[in-house]
Design an enzyme around this catalytic site. Structure first.
Site, PDB file in Angstrom:
ATOM      1  N   ASP A   1       0.859  -1.179   0.000  1.00  0.00           N
ATOM      2  CA  ASP A   1       0.000   0.000   0.000  1.00  0.00           C
ATOM      3  C   ASP A   1       0.902   1.239   0.000  1.00  0.00           C
ATOM      4  O   ASP A   1       2.120   1.148   0.158  1.00  0.00           O
ATOM      5  CB  ASP A   1      -0.942  -0.042   1.225  1.00  0.00           C
ATOM      6  CG  ASP A   1      -2.166   0.829   1.018  1.00  0.00           C
ATOM      7  OD1 ASP A   1      -3.193   0.575   1.668  1.00  0.00           O
ATOM      8  OD2 ASP A   1      -2.098   1.753   0.186  1.00  0.00           O
TER       9      ASP A   1
HETATM   10  C1  GLC Z   1      -4.345   4.361   0.013  1.00  0.00           C
HETATM   11  C2  GLC Z   1      -5.215   3.211   0.404  1.00  0.00           C
HETATM   12  C3  GLC Z   1      -5.342   2.165  -0.674  1.00  0.00           C
HETATM   13  C4  GLC Z   1      -5.223   2.824  -2.036  1.00  0.00           C
HETATM   14  C5  GLC Z   1      -3.811   3.342  -2.162  1.00  0.00           C
HETATM   15  C6  GLC Z   1      -3.578   4.053  -3.501  1.00  0.00           C
HETATM   16  O1  GLC Z   1      -3.643   4.864   1.110  1.00  0.00           O
HETATM   17  O2  GLC Z   1      -4.950   2.541   1.625  1.00  0.00           O
HETATM   18  O3  GLC Z   1      -6.599   1.515  -0.476  1.00  0.00           O
HETATM   19  O4  GLC Z   1      -5.493   1.889  -3.050  1.00  0.00           O
HETATM   20  O5  GLC Z   1      -3.470   4.228  -1.098  1.00  0.00           O
HETATM   21  O6  GLC Z   1      -4.364   5.216  -3.559  1.00  0.00           O
END
Ligand code: GLC
Length: 723
Positions: free
Chosen positions: A258
């Site tokens: 993430d």
């Molecule tokens: C965010 C979220 C995730 C998302 C990623 C990209 O912090 O936790 O669900 O897909 O970053 O935006």
């Protein structure tokens, strides 16, 4: 896509062997780009083969330039994955996933993902960070908005439907990425990014099955959660990512961290610096680093110092390349022209999803539906009555708010000058009551009052948790102020989570709950208010009476001292000097009933369904793998309607405690007024399996089967599963 992976692995291996170390590492790197342009710095990195994926670039021309540089100017012409959070739509959005779960309609949710993929793919996006499969039983958590609720089966089926919808059209495939693996929905106290402590038996019975279903549906990428699982952050959790995901489940795709989650291992306190964090993530099997700048800066040093073996890097890169081949990225570039019918199809599906997502929670004296043709003036009030943006909900980066239609816009079409509108409050958090007198005056001259309340979209979603989940601002006061006038009051609540309704219900003659309904929320709600369609949404999550009941969910354990009417004493009934044991020693709170305000699966319609004659058609016989059960369903009302017939099962005696009920199937059944049908379910023996702490087992013995309108149904039958 999954069936192409075997051949893709061969091509990936051949390509891998021709790459330099810098290019291999490049495939493991995802950078966030600018929305509408390719910066010179990023172009240089791509040209050098040091980038495998980008995210947050959306402008088609910028994406085309990125892919052109990658294909024509980098050493091996490897196209990039272009990632984006396409979570519940693109320019036209359906309800938030929690609302899509309320439809109990997998085919429709799949259609929603398919049109979202079509829209996104036309810009050149080829990867979405969805579906979000975190089972959640805590409405304080802001990300409950993005999930499919509290139930394992509903989350599993909706997640698989989205995966298929995203990936199935070969003309516009969008690689799905189930997230957040795993157990993120159990963040302590409903505070985002917080720790989770989940025993393995609970993890395997509740939090992991939706991810298994998504991978079985063909997902080829996956995202671990930010959270710490039993002391080990998921991003560095070798048990989760290697033992379970790779060895047990034989996952052949790739894992992307993430956002900056590898760097956050330092904040978690399991890495002293980015080098150590890099080593932990590699050891856990994270293929790609989303924007931590860990892999691009620290892998080569770890290799030079012999702290990792290049074979580990080769394995991780091969998995990424194989998915790129399977996704078709190396095929000749197709034109990404905007198709007009894509938008129309998106609008059609978004409206159907919104219509089926709304849950009717109260309808005193059948005040709904309203015959707008005959009605006189109608007062429309509330801070969410005319908010095309707010009704979209969370994760709508690319939504076109100009295409979103509010309740006010939809009702204007039906009522014209008879619609008397006042927002009264500037937004859902507004405390200013200056507009209340004018609101009372509008209500007094109207035949009906429709009040649209709830949460602005910013009050749910990532990092937007609430400890108090009542109506924010002065909304409760507004409702009370207009309810004493005598005009029937219809409340519509738009929110990203269950809200406490204990103090709302007494002031509402009818209540429609709409989990942020998306672009077509207005027309859908107007259609339901007018009775053109009957509400068919059912709650995908329990609504607590007070925050103190959380976590509250239907498939709980029975405990050794279950509370019954005869074993409970409400706090106000307790006499002075009551002896210690006089209040009944069973599992309940003295100050609240043990039941939720509204139960999982609950939802009213404009008619009345009657369930009769629940019976076992064919029981489990020795050696047979299934049983068949049936119920007669009657539409006893004067309007047609759709019933979500739900099947629940309890394993009455097992080697470990089992839930008092578990949803095992459902069926949406449309019935005309006065008509009757028989609804049959086949229950496969394997659906009774559970993890008992050692292995997955199906244990013989007695099972109780319910079929009914929600998880509190009492119509049941007992059956025996022979050894
Ligand atoms: C965010 C979220 C995730 C998302 C990623 C990209 O912090 O936790 O669900 O897909 O970053 O935006």
């Amino acid at each position: 896509m999954k069936q192409r992976l075997a051949a893709a692995r061969e091509r990936a291996r051949a390509l891998l062997n021709s790459l330099s170390l810098a290019e291999k590492i490049g495939q493991m790197v995802q950078f966030s780009g600018e929305r509408d342009r390719l910066s010179a710095d990023l172009a240089a990195e791509i040209r050098a083969g040091r980038v495998g994926a980008v995210l947050n670039v959306v402008e088609p021309a910028a994406i085309e330039e990125i892919q052109r540089v990658a294909r024509d100017e980098s050493p091996h012409g490897i196209p990039l994955l272009i990632g984006r959070d396409v979570v519940h739509g693109f320019s036209i959005v359906g309800p938030i996933p929690l609302g899509q779960a309320a439809t109990f309609d997998e085919d429709l949710v799949r259609a929603g993902a398919r049109v979202a993929a079509a829209e996104a793919a036309e810009t050149g996006i080829n990867w979405t960070f969805a579906p979000m499969l975190d089972v959640c039983r805590d409405p304080r958590w802001g990300r409950i908005a993005e999930c499919f609720g509290e139930d394992v089966l509903l989350t599993s089926r909706m997640g698989a439907a989205m995966v298929r919808g995203f990936q199935e059209d070969p003309a516009t495939p969008l690689l799905s990425c189930p997230k957040h693996f795993a157990g993120y929905g159990a963040s302590e106290s409903g505070r985002d990014y917080n720790r989770t402590y989940i025993p393995e038996i609970e993890l395997r019975n509740v939090y992991l099955p939706p991810f298994m279903a998504a991978l079985e549906a063909g997902a080829l990428s996956l995202m671990p959660s930010f959270s710490d699982l039993n002391g080990v952050p998921a991003t560095a959790n070798r048990w989760l990512l290697r033992n379970v995901l790779r060895q047990e489940w034989n996952f052949q795709g790739f894992v992307v961290s993430d956002w900056a989650a590898i760097a956050q291992l330092i904040d978690h306190g399991v890495a002293g610096n980015l080098t150590e964090a890099t080593a932990l993530a590699l050891a856990a099997g994270i293929n790609m680093d989303m924007s931590s700048h860990a892999y691009c800066e620290h892998i080569s040093g770890l290799l030079e110092r012999g702290q990792i073996d290049v074979a580990v890097i080769d394995g991780l890169v091969e998995e990424i390349l194989a998915v790129k081949y399977a996704l078709g990225l190396f095929e000749p570039v197709r034109s990404t022209r905007k198709q007009h019918d894509t938008i129309n199809e998106s609008i059609r599906v978004a409206r159907a999803l919104a219509l089926q997502s709304v849950v009717l929670l109260k309808n005193e004296c059948n005040v709904l539906p309203i015959d707008f043709a005959e009605a006189g003036k109608v007062a429309l009030l509330g801070p969410l009555a005319d908010q095309p943006y707010e009704q979209l909900g969370t994760w709508v980066f690319d939504a076109d708010a100009d295409m979103s239609v509010s309740v006010r816009q939809a009702l204007c079409d039906r009522l014209g000058k008879r619609l008397l509108y006042a927002p009264v409050l500037a937004n859902s958090r507004d405390q200013n009551t200056d507009g209340f007198d004018a609101a009372r005056a509008l209500v007094a001259e109207s035949e009906f009052a429709i009040v649209v309340l709830g949460e602005e979209s910013i009050l749910s979603g990532e990092a937007h948790c609430r400890a108090d989940i009542t109506l924010p601002g002065a909304q409760q006061q507004l409702l009370e102020a207009i309810s004493r006038i005598g005009t029937p009051v219809v409340v519509i609540i738009m929110a990203g989570r269950p809200l406490l309704l204990q103090n709302v219900l007494p002031f509402a003659d009818a209540l429609l709950f709409s989990f942020h309904p998306g672009s077509m929320g207005g027309p859908a709600l107007a259609e339901l208010l007018a009775g053109d369609s009957s509400p068919s949404g059912r709650l995908p999550v329990s609504f607590p009476r007070v925050v103190g009941q959380i976590p509250i969910y239907y498939d709980q354990g029975n405990t050794g001292r279950p509370a019954t009417a005869s074993t409970m004493m409400a706090i106000d009934e307790i006499p002075p000097q009551a002896p210690q044991y006089s209040t009944g020693n069973t599992s309940y709170h003295l100050d609240q009933p043990p039941s939720p305000q509204f139960a999982f699966g609950f939802g009213l319609t404009y008619t009345r369904f009657v369930y009769e004659n629940l019976r076992i058609i064919r029981s489990f016989l020795p050696g047979s793998t299934s049983l068949e059960v049936a119920v007669d369903l009657l539409n006893a009302g004067d309007r047609s309607g759709i019933e979500v017939v739900q099947l629940y099962i309890r394993d009455l005696v097992a080697s470990v405690t089992r839930p008092v009920k578990q949803l095992k199937d459902w069926r949406r059944v449309a019935l005309a007024a006065g008509s009757r049908t028989t609804v049959r379910f086949v229950v496969e023996r394997e659906t009774l399996a559970f993890y008992n702490g050692v292995d997955w087992v199906v244990e013989p013995g007695e099972f109780e089967i319910w079929i009914g309108p929600d998880s509190q149904t009492t119509l049941s039958v007992i059956t025996e599963l022979p050894a």
